[in-house]
Scaffold this motif. Structure first.
Motif, PDB file in Angstrom:
ATOM      1  N   THR A 129     -59.538  50.821  81.259  1.00 53.96           N
ATOM      2  CA  THR A 129     -60.998  50.819  81.172  1.00 53.96           C
ATOM      3  C   THR A 129     -61.428  50.685  79.718  1.00 53.96           C
ATOM      4  O   THR A 129     -61.022  51.485  78.873  1.00 53.96           O
ATOM      5  CB  THR A 129     -61.594  52.105  81.762  1.00 53.96           C
ATOM      6  OG1 THR A 129     -61.295  52.166  83.163  1.00 53.96           O
ATOM      7  CG2 THR A 129     -63.107  52.134  81.577  1.00 53.96           C
ATOM      8  N   VAL A 130     -62.241  49.686  79.447  1.00 56.69           N
ATOM      9  CA  VAL A 130     -62.805  49.478  78.117  1.00 56.69           C
ATOM     10  C   VAL A 130     -64.239  50.004  78.134  1.00 56.69           C
ATOM     11  O   VAL A 130     -65.041  49.595  78.976  1.00 56.69           O
ATOM     12  CB  VAL A 130     -62.785  47.988  77.728  1.00 56.69           C
ATOM     13  CG1 VAL A 130     -63.370  47.784  76.337  1.00 56.69           C
ATOM     14  CG2 VAL A 130     -61.362  47.443  77.802  1.00 56.69           C
ATOM     15  N   ILE A 131     -64.539  50.929  77.232  1.00 55.14           N
ATOM     16  CA  ILE A 131     -65.862  51.564  77.193  1.00 55.14           C
ATOM     17  C   ILE A 131     -66.623  51.107  75.963  1.00 55.14           C
ATOM     18  O   ILE A 131     -66.110  51.164  74.838  1.00 55.14           O
ATOM     19  CB  ILE A 131     -65.740  53.097  77.223  1.00 55.14           C
ATOM     20  CG1 ILE A 131     -65.369  53.551  78.640  1.00 55.14           C
ATOM     21  CG2 ILE A 131     -67.013  53.773  76.748  1.00 55.14           C
ATOM     22  CD1 ILE A 131     -65.307  55.045  78.815  1.00 55.14           C
ATOM     23  N   THR A 132     -67.862  50.673  76.196  1.00 51.29           N
ATOM     24  CA  THR A 132     -68.719  50.190  75.120  1.00 51.29           C
ATOM     25  C   THR A 132     -70.091  50.843  75.205  1.00 51.29           C
ATOM     26  O   THR A 132     -70.767  50.745  76.230  1.00 51.29           O
ATOM     27  CB  THR A 132     -68.879  48.657  75.195  1.00 51.29           C
ATOM     28  OG1 THR A 132     -67.609  48.041  74.994  1.00 51.29           O
ATOM     29  CG2 THR A 132     -69.861  48.146  74.156  1.00 51.29           C
ATOM     30  N   ALA A 133     -70.470  51.508  74.121  1.00 47.19           N
ATOM     31  CA  ALA A 133     -71.842  51.999  73.976  1.00 47.19           C
ATOM     32  C   ALA A 133     -72.654  50.919  73.274  1.00 47.19           C
ATOM     33  O   ALA A 133     -72.174  50.268  72.347  1.00 47.19           O
ATOM     34  CB  ALA A 133     -71.860  53.289  73.159  1.00 47.19           C
ATOM     35  N   VAL A 134     -73.895  50.724  73.701  1.00 46.14           N
ATOM     36  CA  VAL A 134     -74.710  49.647  73.132  1.00 46.14           C
ATOM     37  C   VAL A 134     -76.170  50.084  73.081  1.00 46.14           C
ATOM     38  O   VAL A 134     -76.636  50.849  73.922  1.00 46.14           O
ATOM     39  CB  VAL A 134     -74.550  48.350  73.966  1.00 46.14           C
ATOM     40  CG1 VAL A 134     -75.013  48.545  75.396  1.00 46.14           C
ATOM     41  CG2 VAL A 134     -75.272  47.177  73.320  1.00 46.14           C
ATOM     42  N   HIS A 135     -76.879  49.594  72.065  1.00 47.24           N
ATOM     43  CA  HIS A 135     -78.329  49.753  72.020  1.00 47.24           C
ATOM     44  C   HIS A 135     -78.931  48.386  71.714  1.00 47.24           C
ATOM     45  O   HIS A 135     -78.218  47.412  71.458  1.00 47.24           O
ATOM     46  CB  HIS A 135     -78.759  50.807  70.997  1.00 47.24           C
ATOM     47  CG  HIS A 135     -78.513  50.450  69.567  1.00 47.24           C
ATOM     48  ND1 HIS A 135     -77.421  49.715  69.133  1.00 47.24           N
ATOM     49  CD2 HIS A 135     -79.236  50.728  68.445  1.00 47.24           C
ATOM     50  CE1 HIS A 135     -77.470  49.568  67.816  1.00 47.24           C
ATOM     51  NE2 HIS A 135     -78.566  50.168  67.379  1.00 47.24           N
ATOM     52  N   GLY A 136     -80.233  48.298  71.777  1.00 50.61           N
ATOM     53  CA  GLY A 136     -80.912  47.013  71.688  1.00 50.61           C
ATOM     54  C   GLY A 136     -80.481  46.111  70.550  1.00 50.61           C
ATOM     55  O   GLY A 136     -80.120  44.942  70.775  1.00 50.61           O
TER      56      GLY A 136
END
Length: 250
Positions: free
Chosen positions: A6-13
């Protein structure tokens, strides 16, 4: 049945447009037979700015949640993680070819619970710069990261943005620390306090440098907050090191 990382990515605008490059680097990965990947993207917030940049791929799970910064977003993403191993990939970064395969090979070594790799900073002009304190390829013994971090102005010899880790151990440690920054360093030191890791000397990540990234903001180096972050990161690592029974050997 396919094994999953599982690859986890946090992102914002502001970082959402970079998801296209991150996705391409993920699609280009060649995994061992019987393995596949799942990409869990978690927006730090509930806006309309990110979803249009999420690729259309059945292997991708996209979620949103209240604003709490990257550590909170990643920890919420864990609720949808299906793999036995979890790989971190920041929205504005890119994996290099072979990274996931090298991570899996490392995590299959006896006694290794997490892996890291060499990083190249990707500058706005497309050039890259390496790190001058990379350790030799091989295992990283318990406590070695904290020792180096303390002796080098709170800079570890391995980069937390390259972590791949056993999901059960990640969950046992509570995910990422509840800090406005350095939450990934806190996790790295906690992992090293209770288990051995691995460093791959082959470049595993292109770490994008750009004006909108969190670590380029003035708040990131505000001395009062930075001192508090470093203090609690160290205290947690030392407390875990001292706890009887908190040792992971396989």
């Amino acid at each position: 049945m396919t094994n999953i990382v599982t690859v986890i990515t946090a992102v914002h605008g502001p970082s959402a447009p970079f998801l296209t490059d991150a996705y391409k680097s993920l699609v280009d990965q060649q995994l061992p037979d019987g393995w596949g990947w799942q990409w869990v993207i978690q927006e730090d917030g509930e806006t309309d700015a990110v979803a249009p940049h999420v690729p259309d791929d059945s292997r991708i799970s996209f979620g949103q949640g209240r604003h709490g910064r990257a550590g909170v977003a990643r920890t919420l993403a864990l609720s949808r993680a299906e793999g036995d191993f979890v790989k971190v990939l920041d929205a504005d970064d890119m994996l290099t070819p072979g990274t996931l395969a090298r991570d899996l090979a490392a995590l299959n070594k006896p006694g290794i619970c997490w892996s890291t790799s060499r990083v190249l900073d990707l500058l706005p002009d497309g050039s890259t710069v390496g790190f001058d304190q990379d350790p030799p390829e091989g295992s990283i013994e318990r406590g070695a990261v904290l020792e180096h971090w303390k002796a080098h102005d709170f800079r570890a010899q391995v980069h937390p943005a390259t972590l791949c880790v056993r999901r059960d151990l990640l969950l046992a440690l509570g995910g990422w620390m509840a800090l406005p920054a350095s939450e990934d360093t806190g996790l790295l030191l906690a992992l090293n306090a209770v288990s051995r890791g691995w460093f791959s000397a082959e470049t595993g990540l292109l770490y994008r440098k750009w004006p909108g990234q969190s670590t380029s903001q003035a708040a990131h180096v505000h001395e009062g907050e930075r001192s508090a972050r470093m203090a609690v990161v160290e205290a947690r690592a030392r407390a875990l090191s001292a706890l009887e029974g908190w040792r992971v050997n396989n």
